[in-house]
Motif scaffolding. Structure first.
Motif, short mmCIF file in Angstrom:
data_model
loop_
_atom_site.label_atom_id
_atom_site.label_comp_id
_atom_site.label_asym_id
_atom_site.label_seq_id
_atom_site.Cartn_x
_atom_site.Cartn_y
_atom_site.Cartn_z
N ALA A 114 51.94 97.00 -3.33
CA ALA A 114 50.52 97.52 -4.34
C ALA A 114 51.20 97.32 -5.97
O ALA A 114 50.68 96.86 -6.86
CB ALA A 114 50.18 98.70 -3.87
N ARG A 115 52.44 98.00 -5.82
CA ARG A 115 52.84 98.18 -7.29
C ARG A 115 54.37 97.51 -7.42
O ARG A 115 55.05 98.34 -6.80
CB ARG A 115 52.81 99.51 -7.96
N PRO A 116 54.66 96.40 -7.85
CA PRO A 116 53.76 95.45 -8.56
C PRO A 116 53.25 94.72 -7.60
O PRO A 116 53.76 94.44 -6.50
CB PRO A 116 54.83 94.65 -9.71
N PRO A 117 51.94 94.11 -7.76
CA PRO A 117 51.26 93.43 -6.84
C PRO A 117 52.07 92.04 -6.30
O PRO A 117 52.17 91.15 -7.19
CB PRO A 117 49.76 93.07 -7.27
N MET A 118 52.50 92.11 -5.07
CA MET A 118 53.19 90.91 -4.47
C MET A 118 53.02 90.73 -3.10
O MET A 118 52.62 91.92 -2.59
CB MET A 118 54.59 91.62 -5.06
N ALA A 153 45.01 81.71 -3.36
CA ALA A 153 43.73 81.04 -4.01
C ALA A 153 42.58 81.95 -4.69
O ALA A 153 42.15 81.71 -5.80
CB ALA A 153 43.27 79.98 -3.24
N PRO A 154 42.09 82.88 -3.69
CA PRO A 154 40.75 83.61 -4.48
C PRO A 154 41.11 84.19 -5.58
O PRO A 154 40.02 84.42 -6.40
CB PRO A 154 40.45 84.43 -3.12
N GLY A 155 42.31 84.85 -5.76
CA GLY A 155 42.49 85.60 -6.86
C GLY A 155 43.28 84.89 -8.13
O GLY A 155 43.58 85.60 -8.88
N PRO A 162 46.80 89.45 -9.87
CA PRO A 162 46.35 90.54 -10.33
C PRO A 162 45.90 91.70 -9.06
O PRO A 162 45.62 91.41 -8.03
CB PRO A 162 45.05 90.16 -10.76
N ALA A 163 46.27 92.90 -9.60
CA ALA A 163 46.11 93.92 -8.61
C ALA A 163 44.90 94.22 -8.19
O ALA A 163 44.49 94.57 -6.81
CB ALA A 163 46.40 95.22 -9.23
N GLU A 164 43.72 93.83 -8.90
CA GLU A 164 42.24 93.75 -8.36
C GLU A 164 41.94 92.87 -7.39
O GLU A 164 40.85 92.93 -6.95
CB GLU A 164 41.35 93.76 -9.73
N HIS A 165 42.72 91.76 -6.90
CA HIS A 165 42.43 90.97 -6.09
C HIS A 165 43.54 91.01 -4.88
O HIS A 165 43.45 90.19 -3.86
CB HIS A 165 42.78 89.53 -6.56
N LEU A 166 44.10 92.22 -4.92
CA LEU A 166 44.91 92.22 -3.82
C LEU A 166 44.37 92.54 -2.31
O LEU A 166 44.89 91.84 -1.29
CB LEU A 166 45.98 93.41 -4.00
N THR A 225 41.30 91.48 -1.47
CA THR A 225 40.73 90.04 -1.39
C THR A 225 41.75 89.32 -0.38
O THR A 225 41.49 88.39 0.35
CB THR A 225 40.22 89.45 -2.55
N ALA A 226 43.06 89.11 -0.99
CA ALA A 226 44.23 88.41 -0.52
C ALA A 226 44.37 88.88 0.72
O ALA A 226 44.52 87.94 2.14
CB ALA A 226 45.29 88.23 -1.26
N VAL A 227 44.36 90.10 0.96
CA VAL A 227 44.67 90.81 2.68
C VAL A 227 43.61 90.05 3.41
O VAL A 227 44.02 89.80 4.64
CB VAL A 227 44.79 92.11 2.40
N ALA A 228 42.27 90.39 2.95
CA ALA A 228 41.29 89.86 3.93
C ALA A 228 41.35 88.54 4.34
O ALA A 228 40.95 88.06 5.33
CB ALA A 228 40.03 90.40 2.94
N ALA A 229 41.88 87.53 3.51
CA ALA A 229 41.88 86.22 3.61
C ALA A 229 42.78 85.80 4.87
O ALA A 229 42.53 84.83 5.57
CB ALA A 229 42.50 85.48 2.46
N ILE A 230 43.53 86.73 5.43
CA ILE A 230 44.49 86.34 6.53
C ILE A 230 43.84 86.72 7.90
O ILE A 230 44.41 86.48 8.84
CB ILE A 230 45.88 87.15 6.51
#
Length: 280
Positions: free
Chosen positions: A212-216, A238-240, A256-260, A262-267
């Protein structure tokens, strides 16, 4: 210069021994206090110049007794002793030349005093003499390298044990893959990669690490998993608008942290594990 002087040499490199020899020779000539004379000669008949001049007519020739004759219009000392001590401080590459930075006279003396005081303070911290300082520092550097290597080896061994434990707790999916999602609030990228590689070394295993911090995000996939880590990462980022890349076995990226989330949901659906030891 206001603080130091420089001299550019038309050579690709100069060795420390050459620098030391040049400095010693320059100080020797300065200590000899050789007279410096200035005269005018005609360019057509002048002889003995260190470097031929392309100018015509009268030349201003500066001579250092038994050492040098050069055509020069600059300011010169009356004798070499006026230069004082000469101390070469730095050697660096500048384009295709080598630049020497040096100090003369009281500047050199003041700098030498500051250098001595610095070395004396360092030696005092080691409770050693100045002559022992270099060997002590090199010994500590060697010990540090060995300690870092031993620590990394221990961490790698620990990662292998933890990876085996984590993967053993994952139920294989319909394809027989053990896909593991590790979420860390705050952690080290290096430590996360170590665990990722250890998981990917196991049969049919896929690792996805999210910090989460830093978003990675770190993705790793076993060779027999049929998954491409770089492709999985790209789909997550890609989505973020995240950035990253890697190889089919290991990939890493940021977003960006606000898209983290969304990235997790993509898997999709994968097993999630808590790994408190990765927290920094």
């Amino acid at each position: 210069g206001a603080e130091a002087s420089t001299l550019d040499l038309d050579t690709a490199a100069i060795s420390p021994d050459q620098v030391a020899a040049a400095e010693a020779r320059a100080n020797e000539v300065a200590a000899q206090n050789r007279p410096v004379s200035v005269g005018f000669e005609d360019a057509a008949t002048v002889s003995g110049l260190r470097k031929p001049s392309e100018r015509e007519g009268p030349l201003r020739v500066v001579s250092i007794r038994d050492l040098d004759r050069s055509a020069c219009g600059g300011t010169h000392v009356r004798a070499t002793g006026e230069i004082g001590a000469i101390l070469i401080r730095k050697v660096e590459r500048v384009r295709k030349a080598v630049r020497l930075e040096f100090l003369c006279g009281l500047r050199a003396v003041r700098r030498a005093r500051l250098d001595h005081e610095l070395l004396a303070r360092l030696a005092a911290q080691y409770a050693a003499g100045l002559d022992e300082l270099a060997a002590l520092v090199e010994g500590q550097r060697t010990e540090h390298r060995e300690a870092v290597a031993a620590r990394r080896a221990a961490e790698a061994e620990l990662d292998r044990y933890r990876a085996a434990e984590l993967v053993a707790g994952v139920v294989p999916d319909g394809e027989g893959l053990r896909q593991l999602l590790v979420r860390v609030e705050q952690g080290s990228a290096e430590r996360l990669r170590g665990l990722a590689q250890a998981v990917a070394a196991l049969p049919r295993a896929v690792f996805i690490g999210v910090v989460a911090r830093p978003p990675m995000i770190v993705v790793a996939a076993a060779e027999d998993s049929g998954r491409d880590a770089a492709a999985v990462l790209k789909r997550m980022l890609a989505p973020g608008g995240g950035r990253g890349g890697g190889t089919p076995r290991l990939a890493q990226g940021t977003l960006p942290a606000e898209h983290l989330e969304t990235a997790v949901a993509a898997i999709g659906e994968v097993s999630t594990a808590e790994v408190p030891w990765l927290r920094s």
